[in-house]
Design an enzyme around this catalytic site. Structure first.
Site, PDB file in Angstrom:
ATOM      1  N   HIS A  61     -15.303 -13.020 -12.935  1.00 46.01           N
ATOM      2  CA  HIS A  61     -15.457 -11.566 -12.962  1.00 46.01           C
ATOM      3  C   HIS A  61     -16.849 -11.212 -12.465  1.00 46.01           C
ATOM      4  O   HIS A  61     -17.003 -10.355 -11.612  1.00 46.01           O
ATOM      5  CB  HIS A  61     -15.222 -11.004 -14.366  1.00 46.01           C
ATOM      6  CG  HIS A  61     -15.200  -9.506 -14.414  1.00 46.01           C
ATOM      7  ND1 HIS A  61     -14.754  -8.788 -15.496  1.00 46.01           N
ATOM      8  CD2 HIS A  61     -15.579  -8.574 -13.498  1.00 46.01           C
ATOM      9  CE1 HIS A  61     -14.848  -7.494 -15.246  1.00 46.01           C
ATOM     10  NE2 HIS A  61     -15.359  -7.340 -14.035  1.00 46.01           N
ATOM     11  N   GLU A 115     -19.590  -5.748  -7.691  1.00 40.95           N
ATOM     12  CA  GLU A 115     -20.359  -6.696  -8.506  1.00 40.95           C
ATOM     13  C   GLU A 115     -21.790  -6.839  -7.990  1.00 40.95           C
ATOM     14  O   GLU A 115     -22.733  -6.893  -8.776  1.00 40.95           O
ATOM     15  CB  GLU A 115     -19.656  -8.064  -8.523  1.00 40.95           C
ATOM     16  CG  GLU A 115     -18.352  -8.072  -9.306  1.00 40.95           C
ATOM     17  CD  GLU A 115     -18.530  -7.666 -10.759  1.00 40.95           C
ATOM     18  OE1 GLU A 115     -19.418  -8.226 -11.428  1.00 40.95           O
ATOM     19  OE2 GLU A 115     -17.791  -6.782 -11.227  1.00 40.95           O
ATOM     20  N   HIS A 119     -24.492  -5.190 -10.452  1.00 39.18           N
ATOM     21  CA  HIS A 119     -25.148  -6.261 -11.208  1.00 39.18           C
ATOM     22  C   HIS A 119     -26.112  -7.094 -10.359  1.00 39.18           C
ATOM     23  O   HIS A 119     -27.232  -7.373 -10.781  1.00 39.18           O
ATOM     24  CB  HIS A 119     -24.090  -7.180 -11.830  1.00 39.18           C
ATOM     25  CG  HIS A 119     -23.149  -6.484 -12.757  1.00 39.18           C
ATOM     26  ND1 HIS A 119     -23.517  -6.038 -14.009  1.00 39.18           N
ATOM     27  CD2 HIS A 119     -21.829  -6.162 -12.614  1.00 39.18           C
ATOM     28  CE1 HIS A 119     -22.472  -5.470 -14.604  1.00 39.18           C
ATOM     29  NE2 HIS A 119     -21.442  -5.522 -13.782  1.00 39.18           N
TER      30      HIS A 119
END
Length: 226
Positions: A61, A115, A119
């Site tokens: 993930h 992502e 992040h």
């Protein structure tokens, strides 16, 4: 231009502080893997990627910078957007190990873009874009959660298993305590959804988690098929 001693000291302190801020912009990473059977067996359902149904294995993930107080930075650098050309050599490995299950079906690029921008940009002082994805793939190779669980007799067969036994199996197999996230299937059963492990700021070494996320599972949870 001349500076008095106070001004010089102030400039030195400010310079050191700026370096400190760059090098300590987070405390650790969560490395998060998700079980596709649980993602799909939910009210939101799923769509297989355009490359076809992923393998029956935990998929990545993300690798998420975090603070020890439980909060986390996000969307840290709008000037450093996702660039597919930066990871062209990793694409086939990412399609296999980091597949998208979101609807409508996609190639994975939107997932990876999300992502990186949410992040990855928050760890860019340590990992550039290619290194961020490469490091995460390396962690996946290092941590085979499915094999660890199978070795402990915990199979993705639709049966219910003790949450404590799942945690113990991963801790014994990996060497560090995991955090387990559950979701709910279409019948309302709690099921094994995601496994969190903690990694140091280099992205290379597993560590004990300084803090776990919030959330809870049932004492016995389903490990659905995929």
């Amino acid at each position: 231009m001349k500076f008095d001693s106070f001004t010089l000291i102030s400039l030195i302190v400010l310079a050191n502080l700026s370096v400190l801020c760059v090098s300590q912009d987070f405390d650790f990473f969560y490395f998060v893997q998700q079980w596709p059977g649980s993602y799909c067996d939910s009210k939101q359902s799923c769509c297989y990627p355009t490359t076809g149904k992923p393998a029956a294995d935990f998929g990545i993930h993300g690798l998420w910078p975090n603070y020890k107080d439980g909060s986390y930075p996000s969307n840290c650098d709008p000037n450093n957007p996702f660039d597919q050309s930066e990871i062209s050599d990793l694409t086939s490995s990412m399609q296999k190990n980091w597949p998208t299950l979101a609807c409508p079906s996609g190639s994975g690029l939107k997932f990876w873009e999300h992502e990186w921008e949410k992040h990855g940009t928050c760890s860019e002082s340590v990992l550039d874009q290619h290194a961020y994805f490469q490091t995460t793939l390396n962690l996946k190779r290092k941590v085979n959660v499915l094999q660890v669980l199978k070795s402990a007799g915990i199979q993705p067969n639709g049966e219910f298993y003790s949450l404590a036994n799942i945690r113990e199996a991963i801790q014994n197999g990996v060497g560090y305590s995991p955090w387990i996230e559950c979701n709910v299937d279409t019948s309302g059963n709690s099921q094994l959804y995601q496994v969190y492990l903690c990694v140091d700021t280099s992205g290379s070494n597993l560590i004990e988690c300084p803090v776990f996320p919030n959330g809870k599972c049932g004492s016995h949870i389903e490990f659905p098929t995929f």
